[in-house]
Design a protein around this motif. Structure first.
Motif, short mmCIF file in Angstrom:
data_model
loop_
_atom_site.label_atom_id
_atom_site.label_comp_id
_atom_site.label_asym_id
_atom_site.label_seq_id
_atom_site.Cartn_x
_atom_site.Cartn_y
_atom_site.Cartn_z
N TYR A 45 0.83 -1.20 0.00
CA TYR A 45 0.00 0.00 0.00
C TYR A 45 0.87 1.26 0.00
N TRP A 46 1.93 1.28 0.84
CA TRP A 46 2.85 2.41 0.86
C TRP A 46 3.46 2.63 -0.52
N LYS A 47 3.87 1.54 -1.17
CA LYS A 47 4.47 1.63 -2.50
C LYS A 47 3.47 2.21 -3.51
N PHE A 48 2.22 1.78 -3.44
CA PHE A 48 1.16 2.29 -4.32
C PHE A 48 0.99 3.79 -4.15
N ILE A 49 0.87 4.24 -2.89
CA ILE A 49 0.70 5.67 -2.59
C ILE A 49 1.94 6.46 -3.03
N THR A 50 3.11 5.90 -2.81
CA THR A 50 4.35 6.58 -3.18
C THR A 50 4.47 6.77 -4.69
N VAL A 51 4.08 5.77 -5.46
CA VAL A 51 4.13 5.89 -6.92
C VAL A 51 3.19 7.00 -7.39
N ILE A 52 1.97 7.03 -6.86
CA ILE A 52 1.03 8.10 -7.22
C ILE A 52 1.62 9.46 -6.85
N HIS A 53 2.22 9.55 -5.66
CA HIS A 53 2.82 10.81 -5.20
C HIS A 53 3.95 11.25 -6.13
N GLU A 54 4.86 10.35 -6.47
CA GLU A 54 6.01 10.73 -7.29
C GLU A 54 5.59 11.19 -8.69
N PHE A 55 4.65 10.48 -9.31
CA PHE A 55 4.17 10.90 -10.62
C PHE A 55 3.41 12.23 -10.53
N GLY A 56 2.56 12.36 -9.51
CA GLY A 56 1.79 13.60 -9.34
C GLY A 56 2.67 14.79 -9.03
N ARG A 57 3.63 14.62 -8.11
CA ARG A 57 4.57 15.69 -7.77
C ARG A 57 5.40 16.06 -8.99
N GLY A 58 5.83 15.05 -9.74
CA GLY A 58 6.61 15.29 -10.95
C GLY A 58 5.85 16.10 -11.98
#
Length: 192
Positions: free
Chosen positions: A40-53
């Motif tokens: 779940y952490w990995k899923f949220i982190t991927v969304i965050h990194e793409f969104g922040r990018g």
């Protein structure tokens, strides 16, 4: 159209993260790499990194605290932020804090096949010098200063009004009221 897409994608990503974290918050703890919370952490982190990018073209130094807030960080007022919040949903930055250029505030560490998730708190008026790394579980006290290029190791509690520096960071001295500390050269100081 491309610029508008990036903006909308970033805002939509932050909304998805807020909804996910509201329904199922990321909790502190130590989890095996095959644990559901790690996934779940990995899923949220991927969304965050793409969104922040996707928001980078719009992220001036003045907008960085807002972007941190959009992705779940607890942000105070009048924050100067030149660094990067990793796992913003576990990070609190209080009023008048300064996060120098290229600082990394991390609320996770991966070691020995496990992920460690712990909140990070940067209290009111604290300064984190350029190129410093703050690890999970750290609390930087009010008006304390972390010297440029330092690494504050996991679970370190820095009391209020102290100067810390080094790799790993250690207490260098107390900071007297109204004392100016150069965060690049802690031996050079002057009364203001």
């Amino acid at each position: 159209n491309g610029i508008l897409f990036l903006l909308l994608y970033g805002l939509f990503s932050s909304l998805i993260i807020k909804i996910c974290l509201k329904a199922h918050p990321i909790i502190s703890g130590i989890f095996a790499m095959n644990h559901a919370h790690f996934t779940y952490w990995k899923f949220i982190t991927v969304i965050h990194e793409f969104g922040r990018g996707s928001l980078l073209p719009f992220t001036t130094v003045f907008a960085k605290p807002l972007v941190g807030f959009l992705f779940g960080a607890k942000m105070g007022k009048n924050i100067a932020m030149g660094g990067h919040l990793v796992d913003p949903w576990l990070i609190t930055v209080s009023d008048n804090a300064i996060l120098g250029l290229n600082t990394a505030i991390l609320a996770h560490a991966i070691t020995s096949g496990k992920i460690i998730l712990k909140p990070v708190i940067i209290k009111k008026g604290a300064t984190i010098g350029v190129h410093s790394v703050i690890m999970p579980g750290v609390c930087v006290g009010e008006n304390s200063v972390v010297v440029a290029g330092s690494v504050v190791k996991m679970d370190t509690i820095i009391p209020a009004n102290e100067l810390w520096g080094g790799v790993p960071a250690k207490k260098l001295k107390d900071i007297e009221e109204n004392e100016f500390i150069s965060i690049t050269n802690p031996n050079k100081q002057s009364k203001s």
